[in-house]
Design a protein around this motif. Structure first.
Motif, PDB file in Angstrom:
ATOM      1  N   LEU A  53     -12.485 -10.436  -4.448  1.00 53.22           N
ATOM      2  CA  LEU A  53     -11.075 -10.704  -4.178  1.00 53.22           C
ATOM      3  C   LEU A  53     -10.386  -9.445  -3.693  1.00 53.22           C
ATOM      4  O   LEU A  53      -9.635  -9.470  -2.708  1.00 53.22           O
ATOM      5  CB  LEU A  53     -10.393 -11.231  -5.439  1.00 53.22           C
ATOM      6  N   ASP A  54     -10.647  -8.349  -4.353  1.00 47.84           N
ATOM      7  CA  ASP A  54     -10.003  -7.095  -3.971  1.00 47.84           C
ATOM      8  C   ASP A  54     -10.426  -6.651  -2.577  1.00 47.84           C
ATOM      9  O   ASP A  54      -9.603  -6.160  -1.799  1.00 47.84           O
ATOM     10  CB  ASP A  54     -10.341  -6.008  -4.995  1.00 47.84           C
ATOM     11  N   ALA A  55     -11.712  -6.846  -2.260  1.00 50.17           N
ATOM     12  CA  ALA A  55     -12.187  -6.485  -0.918  1.00 50.17           C
ATOM     13  C   ALA A  55     -11.503  -7.343   0.143  1.00 50.17           C
ATOM     14  O   ALA A  55     -11.147  -6.856   1.226  1.00 50.17           O
ATOM     15  CB  ALA A  55     -13.702  -6.666  -0.839  1.00 50.17           C
ATOM     16  N   GLY A  56     -11.306  -8.618  -0.154  1.00 51.52           N
ATOM     17  CA  GLY A  56     -10.628  -9.502   0.793  1.00 51.52           C
ATOM     18  C   GLY A  56      -9.188  -9.106   1.031  1.00 51.52           C
ATOM     19  O   GLY A  56      -8.656  -9.264   2.139  1.00 51.52           O
ATOM     20  N   LEU A  57      -8.536  -8.557   0.013  1.00 53.77           N
ATOM     21  CA  LEU A  57      -7.127  -8.184   0.137  1.00 53.77           C
ATOM     22  C   LEU A  57      -6.933  -6.911   0.956  1.00 53.77           C
ATOM     23  O   LEU A  57      -5.790  -6.525   1.222  1.00 53.77           O
ATOM     24  CB  LEU A  57      -6.517  -7.993  -1.258  1.00 53.77           C
ATOM     25  N   ALA A  58      -8.012  -6.286   1.373  1.00 52.03           N
ATOM     26  CA  ALA A  58      -7.894  -5.087   2.218  1.00 52.03           C
ATOM     27  C   ALA A  58      -7.230  -5.420   3.550  1.00 52.03           C
ATOM     28  O   ALA A  58      -6.675  -4.533   4.212  1.00 52.03           O
ATOM     29  CB  ALA A  58      -9.274  -4.479   2.461  1.00 52.03           C
ATOM     30  N   ALA A  59      -7.267  -6.693   3.946  1.00 56.14           N
ATOM     31  CA  ALA A  59      -6.704  -7.097   5.233  1.00 56.14           C
ATOM     32  C   ALA A  59      -5.179  -7.238   5.196  1.00 56.14           C
ATOM     33  O   ALA A  59      -4.549  -7.417   6.235  1.00 56.14           O
ATOM     34  CB  ALA A  59      -7.323  -8.428   5.668  1.00 56.14           C
ATOM     35  N   ILE A  60      -4.576  -7.151   4.018  1.00 49.46           N
ATOM     36  CA  ILE A  60      -3.118  -7.303   3.918  1.00 49.46           C
ATOM     37  C   ILE A  60      -2.419  -6.088   4.522  1.00 49.46           C
ATOM     38  O   ILE A  60      -2.765  -4.951   4.228  1.00 49.46           O
ATOM     39  CB  ILE A  60      -2.678  -7.462   2.446  1.00 49.46           C
ATOM     40  N   GLU A  61      -1.435  -6.359   5.357  1.00 50.90           N
ATOM     41  CA  GLU A  61      -0.606  -5.302   5.927  1.00 50.90           C
ATOM     42  C   GLU A  61       0.775  -5.391   5.295  1.00 50.90           C
ATOM     43  O   GLU A  61       1.550  -6.298   5.591  1.00 50.90           O
ATOM     44  CB  GLU A  61      -0.525  -5.438   7.447  1.00 50.90           C
ATOM     45  N   ARG A  62       1.066  -4.465   4.420  1.00 49.99           N
ATOM     46  CA  ARG A  62       2.368  -4.472   3.749  1.00 49.99           C
ATOM     47  C   ARG A  62       3.427  -3.842   4.642  1.00 49.99           C
ATOM     48  O   ARG A  62       3.156  -2.857   5.331  1.00 49.99           O
ATOM     49  CB  ARG A  62       2.298  -3.724   2.418  1.00 49.99           C
ATOM     50  N   PRO A  63       4.641  -4.407   4.637  1.00 43.03           N
ATOM     51  CA  PRO A  63       5.717  -3.845   5.458  1.00 43.03           C
ATOM     52  C   PRO A  63       6.061  -2.429   5.036  1.00 43.03           C
ATOM     53  O   PRO A  63       5.915  -2.068   3.864  1.00 43.03           O
ATOM     54  CB  PRO A  63       6.895  -4.795   5.186  1.00 43.03           C
ATOM     55  N   ASP A  64       6.517  -1.640   5.983  1.00 40.13           N
ATOM     56  CA  ASP A  64       6.976  -0.288   5.681  1.00 40.13           C
ATOM     57  C   ASP A  64       8.179  -0.378   4.743  1.00 40.13           C
ATOM     58  O   ASP A  64       9.120  -1.131   5.009  1.00 40.13           O
ATOM     59  CB  ASP A  64       7.390   0.413   6.984  1.00 40.13           C
ATOM     60  N   PRO A  65       8.163   0.382   3.639  1.00 48.62           N
ATOM     61  CA  PRO A  65       9.282   0.314   2.679  1.00 48.62           C
ATOM     62  C   PRO A  65      10.639   0.626   3.291  1.00 48.62           C
ATOM     63  O   PRO A  65      11.670   0.260   2.742  1.00 48.62           O
ATOM     64  CB  PRO A  65       8.903   1.362   1.631  1.00 48.62           C
ATOM     65  N   GLY A  66      10.669   1.289   4.445  1.00 47.82           N
ATOM     66  CA  GLY A  66      11.950   1.650   5.046  1.00 47.82           C
ATOM     67  C   GLY A  66      12.474   0.644   6.053  1.00 47.82           C
ATOM     68  O   GLY A  66      13.533   0.860   6.658  1.00 47.82           O
ATOM     69  N   GLU A  67      11.784  -0.462   6.272  1.00 42.93           N
ATOM     70  CA  GLU A  67      12.179  -1.444   7.283  1.00 42.93           C
ATOM     71  C   GLU A  67      12.825  -2.668   6.631  1.00 42.93           C
ATOM     72  O   GLU A  67      12.234  -3.311   5.777  1.00 42.93           O
ATOM     73  CB  GLU A  67      10.965  -1.879   8.098  1.00 42.93           C
ATOM     74  N   GLY A  68      14.055  -3.011   7.088  1.00 43.90           N
ATOM     75  CA  GLY A  68      14.717  -4.212   6.597  1.00 43.90           C
ATOM     76  C   GLY A  68      15.201  -4.077   5.165  1.00 43.90           C
ATOM     77  O   GLY A  68      15.013  -3.049   4.514  1.00 43.90           O
ATOM     78  N   ASP A  69      15.865  -5.159   4.674  1.00 42.31           N
ATOM     79  CA  ASP A  69      16.337  -5.109   3.303  1.00 42.31           C
ATOM     80  C   ASP A  69      15.202  -5.489   2.358  1.00 42.31           C
ATOM     81  O   ASP A  69      14.123  -5.893   2.763  1.00 42.31           O
ATOM     82  CB  ASP A  69      17.559  -6.010   3.107  1.00 42.31           C
ATOM     83  N   TRP A  70      15.464  -5.368   1.062  1.00 42.06           N
ATOM     84  CA  TRP A  70      14.410  -5.554   0.065  1.00 42.06           C
ATOM     85  C   TRP A  70      13.837  -6.968   0.083  1.00 42.06           C
ATOM     86  O   TRP A  70      12.634  -7.143  -0.056  1.00 42.06           O
ATOM     87  CB  TRP A  70      14.946  -5.207  -1.326  1.00 42.06           C
ATOM     88  N   LYS A  71      14.702  -7.974   0.292  1.00 41.35           N
ATOM     89  CA  LYS A  71      14.219  -9.344   0.254  1.00 41.35           C
ATOM     90  C   LYS A  71      13.368  -9.674   1.470  1.00 41.35           C
ATOM     91  O   LYS A  71      12.375 -10.392   1.368  1.00 41.35           O
ATOM     92  CB  LYS A  71      15.382 -10.326   0.146  1.00 41.35           C
ATOM     93  N   ALA A  72      13.741  -9.140   2.647  1.00 41.44           N
ATOM     94  CA  ALA A  72      12.958  -9.370   3.863  1.00 41.44           C
ATOM     95  C   ALA A  72      11.572  -8.760   3.725  1.00 41.44           C
ATOM     96  O   ALA A  72      10.562  -9.366   4.102  1.00 41.44           O
ATOM     97  CB  ALA A  72      13.688  -8.787   5.072  1.00 41.44           C
TER      98      ALA A  72
END
Length: 228
Positions: free
Chosen positions: A72-91
């Motif tokens: 499961l952890d290896a599969g989650l390597a494909a996740i691209e998390r948004p940059d913390p500085g882009e958009g508001d917290w909910k977006a």
């Protein structure tokens, strides 16, 4: 015995197998999961794919449960998390949860693994930390944040599992749509009046994004309301 016509091949001429490691075992298991779904994820099948015996795997993973957590952890390597500085917290929170949904959907079997495996790997922990950070940005604290991240990930995993399972089996919503169209309005008045809305919002991770966002907003608003 006459061996003049026998083609004898020395074992030394065979290509050497790559030494076993946890990484090789996990990557092989992930490939089997993507190709065969959850049925492909067993110690026996992984061992066979690596041309070894199941007992050899236990040197690197304690049991199938631990292997599933690593896969499961290896599969989650494909996740691209948004940059913390882009958009508001909910977006950014929505983008992270939706990215998680898409990764689970696009790797058959991974969504079911997410629902049945305790996520203890570094990538799982990084995703959880990222979501908690966004919730804290929104003023959500303590138990509301801790329970909220669990609810958001469960929501995304459930949607991904439903949609990926349906796709894998070739199941469509046509049967359900036909059932709603032929429903007895006297017996099921609300279902009859809402038959179009019941199936609205699209299907699949992209087609159903509008409906998924509605569910996401409902959960977040509930967390905000019960924030203590």
């Amino acid at each position: 015995m006459d061996t003049s016509n026998r083609n004898i091949v020395s074992r030394r001429s065979r290509p050497a197998k790559e030494p076993l490691s946890r990484e090789i075992i996990v990557n092989t298991a992930l490939i089997l999961l993507k190709n065969e779904g959850p049925a492909g994820l067993s110690m026996r099948k992984v061992a066979k794919a690596l041309d070894t015996g199941p007992s050899s795997l236990y040197v690197y993973v304690a049991n199938l449960e631990e292997l599933c957590a690593y896969v499961l952890d290896a599969g989650l390597a494909a996740i691209e998390r948004p940059d913390p500085g882009e958009g508001d917290w909910k977006a950014r929170l929505f983008d992270a949860v939706y990215a998680y949904l898409k990764v689970l959907y696009e790797a058959p079997g991974l969504a079911e693994l997410a629902l049945t495996t305790i996520p203890v790997g570094p990538r799982s922990l990084e995703l959880t930390e990222y979501i908690l950070q966004r919730l804290y940005e929104g003023g959500i604290r303590a138990a509301a944040a801790a329970w909220g991240v669990d609810l958001l990930l469960l929501y995304a995993s459930s949607v991904a599992f439903e949609q990926s399972s349906r796709d894998r089996k070739g199941t469509t919503l046509n049967l359900l749509a036909a059932s709603y169209r032929s429903i007895d309005p006297q017996r099921y008045p609300l279902l009859a009046s809402l038959k179009e809305e019941m199936l609205s919002g699209g299907d699949g991770p992209d087609g159903g994004k509008e409906r998924f966002r509605w569910g996401f907003e409902s959960i977040v608003q509930g967390i905000l309301r019960h924030n203590e």
